[in-house]
Design a protein around this motif. Sequence first.
Motif, mmCIF file in Angstrom:
data_model
loop_
_atom_site.group_PDB
_atom_site.id
_atom_site.type_symbol
_atom_site.label_atom_id
_atom_site.label_comp_id
_atom_site.label_asym_id
_atom_site.label_seq_id
_atom_site.Cartn_x
_atom_site.Cartn_y
_atom_site.Cartn_z
ATOM 1 N N UNK A 85 0.849 -1.191 0.000
ATOM 2 C CA UNK A 85 0.000 0.000 0.000
ATOM 3 C C UNK A 85 0.879 1.234 0.000
ATOM 4 N N UNK A 86 0.550 2.174 -0.839
ATOM 5 C CA UNK A 86 1.234 3.467 -0.846
ATOM 6 C C UNK A 86 0.194 4.563 -0.631
ATOM 7 N N UNK A 87 0.611 5.803 -0.374
ATOM 8 C CA UNK A 87 1.972 6.330 -0.417
ATOM 9 C C UNK A 87 2.797 5.885 0.781
ATOM 10 N N UNK A 88 4.025 6.353 0.790
ATOM 11 C CA UNK A 88 4.946 6.019 1.865
ATOM 12 C C UNK A 88 6.362 5.979 1.347
ATOM 13 N N UNK A 89 7.250 5.415 2.147
ATOM 14 C CA UNK A 89 8.656 5.405 1.798
ATOM 15 C C UNK A 89 9.338 4.259 2.541
ATOM 16 N N UNK A 90 10.239 3.546 1.847
ATOM 17 C CA UNK A 90 10.981 2.446 2.456
ATOM 18 C C UNK A 90 12.470 2.753 2.417
ATOM 19 N N UNK A 91 13.151 2.408 3.493
ATOM 20 C CA UNK A 91 14.589 2.662 3.633
ATOM 21 C C UNK A 91 15.244 1.419 4.237
ATOM 22 N N UNK A 92 16.480 1.146 3.817
ATOM 23 C CA UNK A 92 17.320 0.183 4.514
ATOM 24 C C UNK A 92 18.472 0.934 5.161
ATOM 25 N N UNK A 93 18.626 0.778 6.474
ATOM 26 C CA UNK A 93 19.795 1.277 7.197
ATOM 27 C C UNK A 93 20.856 0.186 7.232
ATOM 28 N N UNK A 94 22.120 0.586 7.152
ATOM 29 C CA UNK A 94 23.225 -0.350 7.345
ATOM 30 C C UNK A 94 24.399 0.373 7.972
ATOM 31 N N UNK A 95 25.358 -0.396 8.493
ATOM 32 C CA UNK A 95 26.535 0.154 9.184
ATOM 33 C C UNK A 95 26.120 1.070 10.331
ATOM 34 N N UNK A 96 25.032 0.720 10.984
ATOM 35 C CA UNK A 96 24.474 1.586 12.031
ATOM 36 C C UNK A 96 25.123 1.294 13.380
ATOM 37 N N UNK A 97 25.722 2.338 13.962
ATOM 38 C CA UNK A 97 26.349 2.262 15.277
ATOM 39 C C UNK A 97 26.152 3.578 16.003
ATOM 40 N N UNK A 98 26.410 3.564 17.308
ATOM 41 C CA UNK A 98 26.417 4.796 18.056
ATOM 42 C C UNK A 98 27.482 5.737 17.539
ATOM 43 N N UNK A 99 27.296 7.032 17.766
ATOM 44 C CA UNK A 99 28.216 8.041 17.239
ATOM 45 C C UNK A 99 29.634 7.863 17.744
ATOM 46 N N UNK A 100 29.803 7.251 18.904
ATOM 47 C CA UNK A 100 31.130 6.996 19.447
ATOM 48 C C UNK A 100 31.586 5.570 19.249
#
Length: 232
Positions: A85-100
């Motif tokens: 079903x749309x509208x909307x938006x899909x994203x894949x996150x990768x290499x996700x870590x805390x800023x430190x």
Amino acid sequence: MESKGNINGMIPSEWKLLYENALASEKDILGFRMEGEGAVSFPMGRMRLESTRDPEEGQKANLVYWCPEDFPGDLAISWDFWPIREPGLAIMFLSAKGAGGEDLFDPALAERNGIYDQYHHGDMNAFHISYFRRRWAEERQFHTCNLRKSYGFHLVAQGADPIPGVPDAAGPYRMLIVKQGAALLFAVNEMVLFRWEDDGVTWGPLLGGGKLGFRQMAPLIAEYANLKVYAS
């Protein structure tokens, strides 16, 4: 472990299957973490995500669903995608870590609940590829896939989006990300949409390993299956 070989030379032939998840039932998502208010179901034997909030609430209605595993910096990620079903938006996150460099789920990090600012100007670093952008009129009129690097909201690469709108979508659409060193590639059904190389300076230091996660902007409903990760 299974050897991938290569798909039109996109995945190094020596890389092996590191992680496989059919995303077909409740047992497959044990340990996954929802940020925001979303529902997970399996009506077609594949993972369906949808927001449980009114889209009129804006960013408060959006969600991110994290795989609990930590993955190396050099890897290939593939998964099947069906827009329902749309509208909307899909994203894949990768290499996700805390800023430190912290684990993404470190309780010392700032809380995240699906609001996009928290993921690009929050307490974390990541790549995010938006590959089904149908939320706003300008996105529906000219379909693109965008690669952004965070911290920051840096649009670093862009390509055409070949996935049709829901009325014409057949699926599954096989998505592929290959990240090796400073280079990153994104393809759909073996069609390369963009290649990009990070200089490690202009948009901040090179990103290494971390977690991956599925993001949706309401009122999108989409399904996912056959998540696989390859690495050396």
